[in-house]
Design a protein around this motif. Structure first.
Motif, PDB file in Angstrom:
ATOM      1  N   LYS A 197       7.683   0.177  -5.870  1.00 12.45           N
ATOM      2  CA  LYS A 197       8.077  -1.225  -6.101  1.00 12.45           C
ATOM      3  C   LYS A 197       6.852  -2.124  -6.288  1.00 12.45           C
ATOM      4  O   LYS A 197       6.982  -3.333  -6.505  1.00 12.45           O
ATOM      5  CB  LYS A 197       8.889  -1.754  -4.912  1.00 12.45           C
ATOM      6  CG  LYS A 197      10.276  -1.147  -4.772  1.00 12.45           C
ATOM      7  CD  LYS A 197      11.233  -1.714  -5.799  1.00 12.45           C
ATOM      8  CE  LYS A 197      12.651  -1.195  -5.554  1.00 12.45           C
ATOM      9  NZ  LYS A 197      13.560  -1.576  -6.640  1.00 12.45           N
ATOM     10  N   GLY A 198       5.666  -1.538  -6.171  1.00 10.30           N
ATOM     11  CA  GLY A 198       4.453  -2.322  -6.361  1.00 10.30           C
ATOM     12  C   GLY A 198       4.077  -3.177  -5.161  1.00 10.30           C
ATOM     13  O   GLY A 198       3.265  -4.107  -5.281  1.00 10.30           O
ATOM     14  N   LEU A 199       4.660  -2.864  -4.003  1.00 10.34           N
ATOM     15  CA  LEU A 199       4.354  -3.618  -2.785  1.00 10.34           C
ATOM     16  C   LEU A 199       3.111  -3.029  -2.116  1.00 10.34           C
ATOM     17  O   LEU A 199       2.817  -1.841  -2.265  1.00 10.34           O
ATOM     18  CB  LEU A 199       5.540  -3.566  -1.814  1.00 10.34           C
ATOM     19  CG  LEU A 199       6.847  -4.150  -2.349  1.00 10.34           C
ATOM     20  CD1 LEU A 199       8.001  -3.815  -1.409  1.00 10.34           C
ATOM     21  CD2 LEU A 199       6.729  -5.655  -2.530  1.00 10.34           C
ATOM     22  N   LYS A 200       2.415  -3.851  -1.364  1.00 12.10           N
ATOM     23  CA  LYS A 200       1.216  -3.391  -0.672  1.00 12.10           C
ATOM     24  C   LYS A 200       1.594  -2.719   0.649  1.00 12.10           C
ATOM     25  O   LYS A 200       2.649  -3.003   1.233  1.00 12.10           O
ATOM     26  CB  LYS A 200       0.262  -4.561  -0.422  1.00 12.10           C
ATOM     27  CG  LYS A 200      -0.320  -5.122  -1.711  1.00 12.10           C
ATOM     28  CD  LYS A 200      -1.358  -6.192  -1.441  1.00 12.10           C
ATOM     29  CE  LYS A 200      -1.977  -6.668  -2.750  1.00 12.10           C
ATOM     30  NZ  LYS A 200      -3.034  -7.685  -2.511  1.00 12.10           N
ATOM     31  N   LEU A 201       0.699  -1.833   1.108  1.00 11.52           N
ATOM     32  CA  LEU A 201       0.950  -1.066   2.326  1.00 11.52           C
ATOM     33  C   LEU A 201      -0.219  -1.201   3.294  1.00 11.52           C
ATOM     34  O   LEU A 201      -1.372  -0.959   2.932  1.00 11.52           O
ATOM     35  CB  LEU A 201       1.115   0.419   1.992  1.00 11.52           C
ATOM     36  CG  LEU A 201       2.535   0.942   1.762  1.00 11.52           C
ATOM     37  CD1 LEU A 201       2.460   2.345   1.195  1.00 11.52           C
ATOM     38  CD2 LEU A 201       3.338   0.939   3.043  1.00 11.52           C
ATOM     39  N   GLY A 202       0.109  -1.579   4.534  1.00 18.61           N
ATOM     40  CA  GLY A 202      -0.915  -1.674   5.558  1.00 18.61           C
ATOM     41  C   GLY A 202      -0.498  -0.936   6.813  1.00 18.61           C
ATOM     42  O   GLY A 202       0.694  -0.711   7.048  1.00 18.61           O
ATOM     43  N   LEU A 203      -1.482  -0.563   7.613  1.00 17.47           N
ATOM     44  CA  LEU A 203      -1.225   0.067   8.906  1.00 17.47           C
ATOM     45  C   LEU A 203      -1.839  -0.813   9.988  1.00 17.47           C
ATOM     46  O   LEU A 203      -2.989  -1.239   9.866  1.00 17.47           O
ATOM     47  CB  LEU A 203      -1.858   1.461   8.964  1.00 17.47           C
ATOM     48  CG  LEU A 203      -1.447   2.308  10.170  1.00 17.47           C
ATOM     49  CD1 LEU A 203      -0.098   2.961   9.910  1.00 17.47           C
ATOM     50  CD2 LEU A 203      -2.489   3.384  10.467  1.00 17.47           C
ATOM     51  N   ALA A 204      -1.066  -1.076  11.043  1.00 11.58           N
ATOM     52  CA  ALA A 204      -1.545  -1.895  12.167  1.00 11.58           C
ATOM     53  C   ALA A 204      -1.285  -1.106  13.444  1.00 11.58           C
ATOM     54  O   ALA A 204      -0.168  -1.089  13.959  1.00 11.58           O
ATOM     55  CB  ALA A 204      -0.814  -3.234  12.199  1.00 11.58           C
ATOM     56  N   SER A 205      -2.308  -0.426  13.929  1.00 10.08           N
ATOM     57  CA  SER A 205      -2.123   0.513  15.029  1.00 10.08           C
ATOM     58  C   SER A 205      -2.943   0.143  16.263  1.00 10.08           C
ATOM     59  O   SER A 205      -4.075  -0.327  16.153  1.00 10.08           O
ATOM     60  CB  SER A 205      -2.521   1.921  14.576  1.00 10.08           C
ATOM     61  OG  SER A 205      -2.465   2.828  15.655  1.00 10.08           O
ATOM     62  N   ALA A 206      -2.348   0.393  17.436  1.00  8.52           N
ATOM     63  CA  ALA A 206      -3.060   0.198  18.706  1.00  8.52           C
ATOM     64  C   ALA A 206      -4.012   1.359  18.973  1.00  8.52           C
ATOM     65  O   ALA A 206      -4.799   1.310  19.910  1.00  8.52           O
ATOM     66  CB  ALA A 206      -2.057   0.072  19.854  1.00  8.52           C
ATOM     67  N   SER A 207      -3.939   2.392  18.143  1.00  7.27           N
ATOM     68  CA  SER A 207      -4.768   3.585  18.341  1.00  7.27           C
ATOM     69  C   SER A 207      -6.172   3.398  17.773  1.00  7.27           C
ATOM     70  O   SER A 207      -6.349   2.792  16.714  1.00  7.27           O
ATOM     71  CB  SER A 207      -4.121   4.786  17.653  1.00  7.27           C
ATOM     72  OG  SER A 207      -4.995   5.886  17.659  1.00  7.27           O
ATOM     73  N   LYS A 208      -7.168   3.935  18.474  1.00  5.74           N
ATOM     74  CA  LYS A 208      -8.529   3.937  17.946  1.00  5.74           C
ATOM     75  C   LYS A 208      -8.756   5.150  17.046  1.00  5.74           C
ATOM     76  O   LYS A 208      -9.823   5.308  16.471  1.00  5.74           O
ATOM     77  CB  LYS A 208      -9.541   3.936  19.101  1.00  5.74           C
ATOM     78  CG  LYS A 208      -9.583   2.620  19.857  1.00  5.74           C
ATOM     79  CD  LYS A 208     -10.723   2.570  20.849  1.00  5.74           C
ATOM     80  CE  LYS A 208     -10.800   1.205  21.507  1.00  5.74           C
ATOM     81  NZ  LYS A 208     -11.906   1.110  22.479  1.00  5.74           N
ATOM     82  N   ASN A 209      -7.734   5.998  16.948  1.00  2.00           N
ATOM     83  CA  ASN A 209      -7.855   7.234  16.155  1.00  2.00           C
ATOM     84  C   ASN A 209      -6.964   7.200  14.911  1.00  2.00           C
ATOM     85  O   ASN A 209      -6.654   8.231  14.339  1.00  2.00           O
ATOM     86  CB  ASN A 209      -7.487   8.437  17.020  1.00  2.00           C
ATOM     87  CG  ASN A 209      -8.364   8.521  18.255  1.00  2.00           C
ATOM     88  OD1 ASN A 209      -9.574   8.645  18.161  1.00  2.00           O
ATOM     89  ND2 ASN A 209      -7.758   8.410  19.425  1.00  2.00           N
ATOM     90  N   ALA A 210      -6.579   6.005  14.499  1.00  9.53           N
ATOM     91  CA  ALA A 210      -5.632   5.872  13.393  1.00  9.53           C
ATOM     92  C   ALA A 210      -6.137   6.522  12.107  1.00  9.53           C
ATOM     93  O   ALA A 210      -5.382   7.197  11.402  1.00  9.53           O
ATOM     94  CB  ALA A 210      -5.313   4.395  13.147  1.00  9.53           C
ATOM     95  N   PHE A 211      -7.421   6.340  11.788  1.00 10.47           N
ATOM     96  CA  PHE A 211      -7.966   6.916  10.550  1.00 10.47           C
ATOM     97  C   PHE A 211      -7.890   8.439  10.584  1.00 10.47           C
ATOM     98  O   PHE A 211      -7.499   9.079   9.603  1.00 10.47           O
ATOM     99  CB  PHE A 211      -9.423   6.458  10.346  1.00 10.47           C
ATOM    100  CG  PHE A 211      -9.554   5.032   9.896  1.00 10.47           C
ATOM    101  CD1 PHE A 211      -9.616   4.720   8.541  1.00 10.47           C
ATOM    102  CD2 PHE A 211      -9.605   3.999  10.817  1.00 10.47           C
ATOM    103  CE1 PHE A 211      -9.739   3.406   8.117  1.00 10.47           C
ATOM    104  CE2 PHE A 211      -9.728   2.675  10.407  1.00 10.47           C
ATOM    105  CZ  PHE A 211      -9.792   2.377   9.055  1.00 10.47           C
TER     106      PHE A 211
END
Length: 222
Positions: free
Chosen positions: A110-124
């Motif tokens: 749909k052409g929408l942007k995607l973000g991740l917002a995590s409490a984890s320090k290991n998200a990457f």
């Protein structure tokens, strides 16, 4: 009036994959080292909570809040993280929760942007193991913010990095603290879990398998 939808911002643990079991086992190992009994019920209180705040809750359980200096607490938190990193080495794309890959692909289509917002320090690390890191435009983890959830900072930072207004974002969470953070950021909140746990959410799904971009957008635009 709601702004035209521009982005989805996802929590990681319990939404994209379920690392909760690994966190539980890592905290349990640390608690046992400290002579503290730590149950699955106790672990529920840690959902969406930062690492240091989680440690404080565990120390309080054992009546050991005043037994450690700030430096010693940092070392304990790091020890827990070492347990956790060992446990998550086996994560693969097969560990994506039901319907999540399809939802993410629908959002991108749909052409929408995607973000991740995590409490984890290991998200990457976790997102790389899941094969999802490249699908997201930005990732904000606990290292990037000062205040943990339920403070809205992590979601506001994600919106800022995506270049969109918070009101044009949909946040997806599985923890009450996370939904609080989404709403405090001025975003539309989708919750995953028992309906009774999320009075403030705009939509609640019992599990990720029920998530549907079409249904979410209908309610968002209503």
């Amino acid at each position: 009036m709601t702004r035209p939808l521009k982005a989805f911002i996802f929590d990681l643990d319990g939404v994209i994959t379920d690392t909760a079991e690994y966190h539980f086992l890592a905290w349990k190992a640390l608690a046992e080292d400290l002579g503290i009994t730590f149950t699955r019920e106790d672990n529920e209180e840690l959902k969406g909570v930062s690492r240091m705040d989680s440690l404080e809750k565990i120390l309080a359980l054992g009546g050991r809040t005043g037994d450690f200096t700030a430096e010693e607490k940092e070392a304990l938190a790091e020890k827990k993280n070492e347990h956790y990193l060992t446990l998550i080495q086996n994560i693969t794309p097969a560990d994506l929760l039901p319907a999540i890959k399809e939802l993410i692909m629908d959002i991108k289509a749909k052409g929408l942007k995607l973000g991740l917002a995590s409490a984890s320090k290991n998200a990457f690390t976790v997102m790389e193991s899941l094969g999802m890191k490249s699908e997201f435009d930005i990732i904000v983890d606990a290292k990037s913010v000062v205040n943990g959830k339920p403070h809205p900072e992590v979601f506001l930072r994600a919106a800022e990095m995506l270049g969109v207004e918070p009101e044009a974002c949909i946040g997806v969470e599985d923890a009450a603290a996370g939904v609080q953070a989404i709403k405090a950021a001025g975003m539309f909140a989708v919750a995953v879990g028992p309906k009774a746990s999320f009075e403030n959410a705009d939509i609640v799904y019992a599990s990720t398998a029920e998530l549907s971009l079409e249904k979410i957008v209908v309610v968002y635009n209503a």
